[in-house]
Design an enzyme around this catalytic site. Structure first.
Site, PDB file in Angstrom:
ATOM      1  N   GLU A 160       0.804  -1.236   0.000  1.00 16.14           N
ATOM      2  CA  GLU A 160       0.000   0.000   0.000  1.00 16.14           C
ATOM      3  C   GLU A 160       0.833   1.280   0.000  1.00 16.14           C
ATOM      4  O   GLU A 160       0.615   2.175   0.818  1.00 16.14           O
ATOM      5  CB  GLU A 160      -0.969  -0.018   1.195  1.00 16.14           C
ATOM      6  N   ASN A 203       1.915  -5.296  -3.040  1.00 17.74           N
ATOM      7  CA  ASN A 203       0.509  -5.599  -2.731  1.00 17.74           C
ATOM      8  C   ASN A 203      -0.259  -4.302  -2.466  1.00 17.74           C
ATOM      9  O   ASN A 203       0.241  -3.421  -1.765  1.00 17.74           O
ATOM     10  CB  ASN A 203       0.482  -6.484  -1.463  1.00 17.74           C
ATOM     11  N   HIS A 239     -10.727  -6.072  -2.042  1.00 18.02           N
ATOM     12  CA  HIS A 239     -11.760  -5.847  -1.017  1.00 18.02           C
ATOM     13  C   HIS A 239     -12.918  -5.127  -1.706  1.00 18.02           C
ATOM     14  O   HIS A 239     -12.791  -3.950  -2.077  1.00 18.02           O
ATOM     15  CB  HIS A 239     -11.214  -4.974   0.120  1.00 18.02           C
ATOM     16  N   GLU A 268      -6.389 -10.672  -0.857  1.00 14.93           N
ATOM     17  CA  GLU A 268      -7.195 -10.398   0.351  1.00 14.93           C
ATOM     18  C   GLU A 268      -8.678 -10.356  -0.003  1.00 14.93           C
ATOM     19  O   GLU A 268      -9.439  -9.522   0.515  1.00 14.93           O
ATOM     20  CB  GLU A 268      -6.767  -9.060   0.994  1.00 14.93           C
ATOM     21  N   ASP A 270     -12.421 -10.256  -0.364  1.00 11.43           N
ATOM     22  CA  ASP A 270     -13.707 -10.352   0.333  1.00 11.43           C
ATOM     23  C   ASP A 270     -14.688  -9.425  -0.363  1.00 11.43           C
ATOM     24  O   ASP A 270     -14.295  -8.430  -0.971  1.00 11.43           O
ATOM     25  CB  ASP A 270     -13.615 -10.106   1.852  1.00 11.43           C
TER      26      ASP A 270
HETATM   27  O1  G2I Z   1      -7.755  -3.572   6.462  1.00 10.33           O
HETATM   28  C1  G2I Z   1      -7.868  -4.760   5.744  1.00 10.33           C
HETATM   29  C2  G2I Z   1      -6.542  -5.188   5.165  1.00 10.33           C
HETATM   30  C3  G2I Z   1      -6.057  -4.193   4.125  1.00 10.33           C
HETATM   31  N1  G2I Z   1      -4.841  -4.646   3.498  1.00 10.33           N
HETATM   32  C4  G2I Z   1      -3.761  -4.995   4.396  1.00 10.33           C
HETATM   33  C5  G2I Z   1      -4.230  -5.933   5.492  1.00 10.33           C
HETATM   34  O2  G2I Z   1      -3.181  -6.193   6.400  1.00 10.33           O
HETATM   35  C6  G2I Z   1      -5.435  -5.391   6.202  1.00 10.33           C
HETATM   36  O3  G2I Z   1      -5.777  -6.336   7.227  1.00 10.33           O
HETATM   37  C7  G2I Z   1      -6.343  -5.812   8.373  1.00 10.33           C
HETATM   38  C8  G2I Z   1      -6.657  -6.944   9.325  1.00 10.33           C
HETATM   39  O4  G2I Z   1      -7.619  -7.771   8.725  1.00 10.33           O
HETATM   40  C9  G2I Z   1      -7.224  -6.390  10.636  1.00 10.33           C
HETATM   41  O5  G2I Z   1      -7.345  -7.452  11.588  1.00 10.33           O
HETATM   42  O6  G2I Z   1      -5.443  -4.928   8.976  1.00 10.33           O
HETATM   43  C10 G2I Z   1      -6.025  -4.278  10.105  1.00 10.33           C
HETATM   44  C11 G2I Z   1      -5.100  -3.212  10.627  1.00 10.33           C
HETATM   45  O7  G2I Z   1      -4.788  -2.293   9.628  1.00 10.33           O
HETATM   46  C12 G2I Z   1      -6.308  -5.319  11.186  1.00 10.33           C
HETATM   47  O8  G2I Z   1      -6.954  -4.705  12.268  1.00 10.33           O
HETATM   48  C13 G2I Z   1      -6.305  -4.795  13.479  1.00 10.33           C
HETATM   49  C14 G2I Z   1      -6.952  -3.803  14.416  1.00 10.33           C
HETATM   50  O9  G2I Z   1      -6.760  -2.488  13.887  1.00 10.33           O
HETATM   51  C15 G2I Z   1      -6.306  -3.875  15.763  1.00 10.33           C
HETATM   52  O10 G2I Z   1      -6.982  -3.028  16.656  1.00 10.33           O
HETATM   53  C16 G2I Z   1      -6.355  -5.306  16.277  1.00 10.33           C
HETATM   54  O11 G2I Z   1      -5.629  -5.414  17.495  1.00 10.33           O
HETATM   55  O12 G2I Z   1      -6.428  -6.107  14.016  1.00 10.33           O
HETATM   56  C17 G2I Z   1      -5.742  -6.262  15.237  1.00 10.33           C
HETATM   57  C18 G2I Z   1      -5.788  -7.723  15.652  1.00 10.33           C
HETATM   58  O13 G2I Z   1      -7.120  -8.154  15.767  1.00 10.33           O
END
Ligand code: G2I
Length: 446
Positions: A160, A203, A239, A268, A270
């Protein structure tokens, strides 16, 4: 003497004789279509993966769905900078290691996500001046990739780095702001030097159709290829929701990147929504990937709606109770598979586990489980990574492809299994220095 009887002979004698395999073609049998996402994708030469969170692996329905349906995993958060190096120079891999060993012991591939990203970046990184930041970035890449060397098929090296909207400009981040445009090239060069066997990906999201942002990424990749900067793949996060649906030029966009000489991966996926609209979107994405020969695999961003990063949008293939959604059937059908129950032809599933291990070899066991109907025979494939060789097998009748790396296994005898019943076969892999777990193809049955 046939290969199969040689294998039995080797077993009877207790010898670890390496099978001569040249010129033997795998049997196709009277197979039914594959009945899981991973198996159906494997038959198309692709992987089908899911983002996985280590803290859910202990939930049996989560693990069972993952193990049955998917043959690749991406740690959803566990390999990110804040998880692996929250304090400078102090690396922590516990949660990521848990996912990697779960995957490896079952023959699943692992995507590495992600090394250099502006988000989930510990505060100390943003406080560094340029020279120190460069050192820290290269050290982070080096340490994390070294820890997982040989275990990751593709790494999201940089994630990104471009802005949304029509500017095509770089996104502001500590890396961009202090190191300038060259940080991406530097990250990829460092990554290549650490693990030359891993595919190195850029990515991003909102790059799924032809637009200003994807044009900017396209120009980056084109420039890298022209100048010999290492890059092997581009990840399209994909997404989607009603405001950002699957673009009409999705396939064309994947193809134009592939034409630059890189693999493309759906990283990714969804799609928010439900029912047939969601199912159609998923089917379109899968068909687009299959139509692009360099589209090597698809990862959905989670196993079940209930743990999705946008759970309210129910964007995944399994609902909160792990029931298959219409989107699941659409994906499986697009992959050429047949849904258990859907066509009344529940076939079988296969799982792999490593058994005994020695310095030069290990034993693998594959468990074959009939679906909701009895089966009268079954077939699956076990692929080992060259220079590995399978030296011995038991409880099955193997045939081999011309490379000698792909073993097609059928039962000894008629292979009858009652609905839900299991059997297993085993084999010894001579590592020849490579410990990669074997990969299973689909299980087919009649
Ligand atoms: O935002 C969706 C994805 C976009 N592309 C890059 C990916 O790495 C990203 O994944 C998401 C995760 O699915 C989330 O799970 O990235 C988020 C953060 O940017 C993740 O969220 C984080 C929460 O912000 C935190 O508060 C939490 O502690 O997930 C953490 C673990 O549950």
């Amino acid at each position: 003497m046939s290969i199969a009887s040689r294998a039995r002979g080797a077993l009877t004698l207790g010898l670890a004789a390496v099978l001569a395999t040249a010129g033997v073609t795998a049997l196709s049998g009277t197979a039914r279509a594959a009945s899981t996402l991973g198996a159906a994708a494997a038959e198309k030469g692709r992987y089908f993966g899911a983002a996985v969170a280590a803290n859910h692996l202990g939930e049996s329905a989560y693990a069972t769905t993952l193990n049955t349906e998917f043959n690749s995993v991406t740690p959803e958060n566990e390999m990110k900078w804040d998880a692996t190096e929250s304090t400078r120079g102090s690396f922590t891999y516990g949660a990521a290691d848990q996912i990697v060993s779960h995957a490896q012991s079952r023959g699943m591939k692992v995507r590495g996500h992600t090394l250099v990203w502006h988000s989930q970046l510990p505060g100390w990184v943003g406080g560094l001046a340029a020279a120190d930041l460069r050192t820290a970035m290269n050290n982070h890449i080096t340490q994390v990739m070294t820890h997982y060397k040989g275990k990751i098929h593709s790494w999201d090296v940089v994630n990104e780095a471009f802005q949304d909207g029509g500017s095509g400009a770089r996104r502001s981040s500590p890396f961009q702001d202090r190191l300038g445009n060259g940080f991406i090239e530097e990250a990829f060069r460092t990554a290549r030097s650490v693990d030359p066997a891993a595919k190195l990906c850029y990515n991003d999201y909102n790059t799924d159709g032809v637009n200003a942002k994807s044009n900017a990424v396209y120009n980056l990749v084109k420039d890298f290829k022209a100048r010999g900067v290492p890059i092997d793949c581009v990840g399209f996060q994909s997404h989607f929701n009603s405001a950002s649906p699957v673009p009409g030029d999705y396939q064309a966009n994947l193809q134009r990147f592939a034409d630059l000489g890189v693999d493309v991966q759906i990283t990714e996926l969804d799609i928010e929504g439900s029912g047939s609209a969601q199912a159609t979107g998923y089917g379109n994405v899968v068909r687009a990937c299959l139509a692009v020969s360099r589209c090597t695999g698809i990862t959905v961003w989670g196993v079940t709606d209930k743990y999705s990063w946008r759970a309210g949008g129910t964007p995944l293939l399994f609902d909160g109770n792990y029931a298959r959604k219409a989107a699941y059937t659409s994906v499986l059908t697009a992959l050429g598979g047949t849904s258990p129950g859907g066509g009344g032809s529940a076939a079988c599933t296969v799982t792999y586990a490593k058994a005994e291990e020695w310095s030069d070899r290990f034993n693998g066991r594959v468990t074959v489980t009939a679906g909701s109907s009895a089966i009268s025979t079954w077939t699956t494939t076990v692929t080992v990574t060259s220079p590995q060789k399978i030296s011995t097998t038991w409880n099955g009748t193997p045939t081999w492809d011309s490379s000698g790396n792909v073993m097609t296994m059928k039962p000894n005898g008629n292979g009858s299994l009652a609905a839900g019943a299991s059997t297993s076969f085993g084999f010894t892999v001579m590592t020849n220095g490579t410990t990669t777990a074997p990969r299973l193809g689909g299980c087919t049955a009649s």
